[in-house]
Design a protein around this motif. Structure first.
Motif, PDB file in Angstrom:
ATOM      1  N   LEU A 175      41.297  19.662  41.768  1.00  0.00           N
ATOM      2  CA  LEU A 175      39.959  19.915  42.287  1.00  0.00           C
ATOM      3  C   LEU A 175      39.329  18.591  42.715  1.00  0.00           C
ATOM      4  O   LEU A 175      39.719  17.531  42.233  1.00  0.00           O
ATOM      5  CB  LEU A 175      39.118  20.617  41.224  1.00  0.00           C
ATOM      6  CG  LEU A 175      39.688  21.952  40.705  1.00  0.00           C
ATOM      7  CD1 LEU A 175      38.837  22.496  39.573  1.00  0.00           C
ATOM      8  CD2 LEU A 175      39.802  22.970  41.840  1.00  0.00           C
ATOM      9  N   PRO A 176      38.329  18.614  43.598  1.00  0.00           N
ATOM     10  CA  PRO A 176      37.877  17.359  44.208  1.00  0.00           C
ATOM     11  C   PRO A 176      36.898  16.523  43.403  1.00  0.00           C
ATOM     12  O   PRO A 176      36.992  15.294  43.399  1.00  0.00           O
ATOM     13  CB  PRO A 176      37.226  17.831  45.509  1.00  0.00           C
ATOM     14  CG  PRO A 176      36.703  19.196  45.175  1.00  0.00           C
ATOM     15  CD  PRO A 176      37.716  19.792  44.233  1.00  0.00           C
TER      16      PRO A 176
ATOM     17  N   VAL B  94      28.618  22.616  41.836  1.00  0.00           N
ATOM     18  CA  VAL B  94      28.983  23.071  40.489  1.00  0.00           C
ATOM     19  C   VAL B  94      30.150  24.063  40.532  1.00  0.00           C
ATOM     20  O   VAL B  94      30.708  24.396  39.497  1.00  0.00           O
ATOM     21  CB  VAL B  94      27.786  23.728  39.773  1.00  0.00           C
ATOM     22  CG1 VAL B  94      26.648  22.736  39.603  1.00  0.00           C
ATOM     23  CG2 VAL B  94      27.301  24.972  40.516  1.00  0.00           C
ATOM     24  N   ARG B  95      30.516  24.515  41.719  1.00  0.00           N
ATOM     25  CA  ARG B  95      31.521  25.579  41.815  1.00  0.00           C
ATOM     26  C   ARG B  95      32.859  25.158  41.244  1.00  0.00           C
ATOM     27  O   ARG B  95      33.561  25.983  40.641  1.00  0.00           O
ATOM     28  CB  ARG B  95      31.695  26.049  43.266  1.00  0.00           C
ATOM     29  CG  ARG B  95      32.233  24.999  44.225  1.00  0.00           C
ATOM     30  CD  ARG B  95      32.774  25.606  45.523  1.00  0.00           C
ATOM     31  NE  ARG B  95      34.067  26.245  45.314  1.00  0.00           N
ATOM     32  CZ  ARG B  95      34.814  26.706  46.306  1.00  0.00           C
ATOM     33  NH1 ARG B  95      34.407  26.578  47.567  1.00  0.00           N
ATOM     34  NH2 ARG B  95      35.992  27.275  46.063  1.00  0.00           N
ATOM     35  N   TRP B  96      33.258  23.899  41.427  1.00  0.00           N
ATOM     36  CA  TRP B  96      34.628  23.497  41.106  1.00  0.00           C
ATOM     37  C   TRP B  96      34.961  23.681  39.632  1.00  0.00           C
ATOM     38  O   TRP B  96      36.016  24.229  39.288  1.00  0.00           O
ATOM     39  CB  TRP B  96      34.886  22.061  41.548  1.00  0.00           C
ATOM     40  CG  TRP B  96      34.600  21.843  42.994  1.00  0.00           C
ATOM     41  CD1 TRP B  96      33.626  21.043  43.539  1.00  0.00           C
ATOM     42  CD2 TRP B  96      35.273  22.441  44.105  1.00  0.00           C
ATOM     43  NE1 TRP B  96      33.655  21.121  44.911  1.00  0.00           N
ATOM     44  CE2 TRP B  96      34.654  21.973  45.288  1.00  0.00           C
ATOM     45  CE3 TRP B  96      36.343  23.335  44.219  1.00  0.00           C
ATOM     46  CZ2 TRP B  96      35.075  22.355  46.555  1.00  0.00           C
ATOM     47  CZ3 TRP B  96      36.762  23.724  45.485  1.00  0.00           C
ATOM     48  CH2 TRP B  96      36.130  23.230  46.635  1.00  0.00           C
ATOM     49  N   GLU B  97      34.081  23.237  38.751  1.00  0.00           N
ATOM     50  CA  GLU B  97      34.339  23.356  37.309  1.00  0.00           C
ATOM     51  C   GLU B  97      33.819  24.667  36.729  1.00  0.00           C
ATOM     52  O   GLU B  97      34.428  25.236  35.826  1.00  0.00           O
ATOM     53  CB  GLU B  97      33.733  22.172  36.567  1.00  0.00           C
ATOM     54  CG  GLU B  97      34.471  20.858  36.812  1.00  0.00           C
ATOM     55  CD  GLU B  97      35.912  20.884  36.314  1.00  0.00           C
ATOM     56  OE1 GLU B  97      36.189  21.553  35.310  1.00  0.00           O
ATOM     57  OE2 GLU B  97      36.769  20.235  36.958  1.00  0.00           O
ATOM     58  N   ASN B  98      32.679  25.141  37.258  1.00  0.00           N
ATOM     59  CA  ASN B  98      32.075  26.341  36.683  1.00  0.00           C
ATOM     60  C   ASN B  98      32.734  27.632  37.127  1.00  0.00           C
ATOM     61  O   ASN B  98      32.691  28.642  36.425  1.00  0.00           O
ATOM     62  CB  ASN B  98      30.585  26.402  37.030  1.00  0.00           C
ATOM     63  CG  ASN B  98      29.777  25.340  36.330  1.00  0.00           C
ATOM     64  OD1 ASN B  98      30.327  24.490  35.642  1.00  0.00           O
ATOM     65  ND2 ASN B  98      28.465  25.354  36.500  1.00  0.00           N
TER      66      ASN B  98
ATOM     67  N   VAL C  78      23.422  29.212  40.872  1.00  0.00           N
ATOM     68  CA  VAL C  78      22.229  29.649  40.150  1.00  0.00           C
ATOM     69  C   VAL C  78      20.997  28.938  40.704  1.00  0.00           C
ATOM     70  O   VAL C  78      19.954  29.562  40.955  1.00  0.00           O
ATOM     71  CB  VAL C  78      22.376  29.383  38.637  1.00  0.00           C
ATOM     72  CG1 VAL C  78      21.052  29.607  37.922  1.00  0.00           C
ATOM     73  CG2 VAL C  78      23.454  30.285  38.044  1.00  0.00           C
ATOM     74  N   GLU C  79      21.107  27.635  40.921  1.00  0.00           N
ATOM     75  CA  GLU C  79      19.993  26.861  41.457  1.00  0.00           C
ATOM     76  C   GLU C  79      19.583  27.369  42.831  1.00  0.00           C
ATOM     77  O   GLU C  79      18.394  27.543  43.122  1.00  0.00           O
ATOM     78  CB  GLU C  79      20.380  25.388  41.545  1.00  0.00           C
ATOM     79  CG  GLU C  79      19.291  24.474  42.100  1.00  0.00           C
ATOM     80  CD  GLU C  79      19.763  23.032  42.139  1.00  0.00           C
ATOM     81  OE1 GLU C  79      19.233  22.222  41.355  1.00  0.00           O
ATOM     82  OE2 GLU C  79      20.651  22.709  42.955  1.00  0.00           O
TER      83      GLU C  79
END
Length: 367
Positions: free
Chosen positions: A49-50, A56-60, A269-270
């Motif tokens: 992953l980058p 937040v998408r990559w880890e969450n 979410v934000e």
């Protein structure tokens, strides 16, 4: 004028994958995780992953969905994060290859470094997949992502729709694009311009890319745009929710928040909360579960020496080749269909409907 796609339509139009994102989580910290279900496929998949800053998408989201998809498929895997460092990404790739990865999937930080990783992998007999971002001049066997030009079209249509809804028949607009070395950002911008360029009632007074999708730098860039325009910017085409939030912060400092004419992407979410608050117009939802499942399907096919199912090809303009691809369908999210993102289990009502957002959630039937 603008399309109001529903989540149901998009999912029906998307390629259906057999893998369900419901396997057990093998755990691991932000640096990496590994595991395997039943060992059904005789190979190992490495995914890089980058970063943890641009979205937040990559880890969450990507990490847990990928873990679940690989577990379900019975594939041994290793997922790590390059933390925005191209040299770190190359080092991780070398380590994964040394430790037995037979398929390597990367979200490149730029095409040049991504192509070097793929060349090294090919020299070691390791097959590669471009995940989310196409590596121009690369050698990946497959590319899995969304129709990123369509993402930009949805953003352009969304901005025009919101301007019209808010009584802005004409006026100046600005573009805050993603990183210049991210091919997706180029496609987002192209799609948005395809829609907005013919709309000469909206004068394009400023446009700039944000290196590395850096949200702090985005705030600085937009503040400069805003100052140079004398505060006269009626709408902002922001390439993702992080950049949109930076815009909203600057507008807030100038007592101009709440105009609503700001786009986004990723349905974070934000971003959804900014929509509920009336500070952001729309976002683009991309089902990362479907993207992760598509990657797992292609990886298993490569491990088994089979041809993966694709939806078409995408042109690598630098490599002069057509890359077999799986392109999924993005969806526009406005205030009135925020609930669709919750119903798809991408975010939870508990995360979204906190404090000041509770009343808006209740009004929209989100619970």
């Amino acid at each position: 004028m603008a399309r109001r796609s529903t989540l149901t339509t998009a999912i029906a139009a998307a390629l259906v994958f057999g893998l369900a994102a419901c396997g057990s989580d093998d755990g691991g910290d932000s640096g990496g995780s590994g595991g395997g279900g039943g060992g059904d496929a005789a190979g190992k998949v490495g995914v890089i992953l980058p970063d943890t800053e641009s979205s937040v998408r990559w880890e969450n989201f990507d990490r847990p969905y990928l873990e679940a998809a690989f577990e379900e498929a019975g594939v041994e895997y290793d997922i790590q994060n390059a933390e925005g460092d191209a040299q770190r990404q190359a080092t991780i790739a070398e380590q994964m290859i040394t430790e037995g990865a037979t398929v390597l999937a990367i979200v490149n930080l730029d095409s040049a470094s991504g192509a070097q990783i793929q060349e090294q992998a090919a020299n070691e007999g390791v097959q590669t997949i471009d995940y989310d971002r196409l590596t121009l001049g690369g050698s990946a066997e497959y590319y899995v992502s969304f129709d990123n030009t369509e993402v930009g079209r949805l953003q352009g249509e969304g901005l025009a729709q919101c301007l019209e809804a808010n009584g802005v028949a004409e006026g100046p607009i600005a573009f805050l694009n993603g990183s210049p070395d991210d091919n997706n950002a180029t496609l987002f911008s192209a799609g948005a311009h395809e829609v907005l360029d013919p709309m000469t009632q909206y004068q394009q007074v400023a446009e700039q890319a944000v290196p590395g999708w850096d949200n702090q730098e985005a705030a600085t860039i937009f503040e400069q745009m805003y100052t140079q325009a004398g505060g006269n910017i009626a709408g902002v085409l922001a390439a993702n929710d992080g950049l949109a939030n930076s815009v909203i912060q600057i507008l807030g400092r100038n007592n101009a928040a709440g105009a609503n004419n700001v786009t986004g992407q990723d349905a974070t979410v934000e971003g959804l909360q900014n929509i509920l608050a009336g500070d952001q117009c729309m976002t683009v939802y991309k089902s990362i579960r479907e993207e992760a499942n598509a990657l797992a399907e292609l990886a298993v096919a490569l491990i088994n020496g089979e041809e993966g199912e694709t939806t078409g090809t995408v042109e690598d303009t630098e490599g002069g080749r057509d890359v077999p691809s799986v392109l999924l369908t993005p969806v526009s999210i406005f205030r009135d269909n925020v609930k669709d993102v919750v119903d798809d289990d991408f975010v939870t009502a508990e995360e979204l409907c906190t404090g000041e957002f509770a009343d808006a959630c209740s009004e929209l039937g989100i619970e």
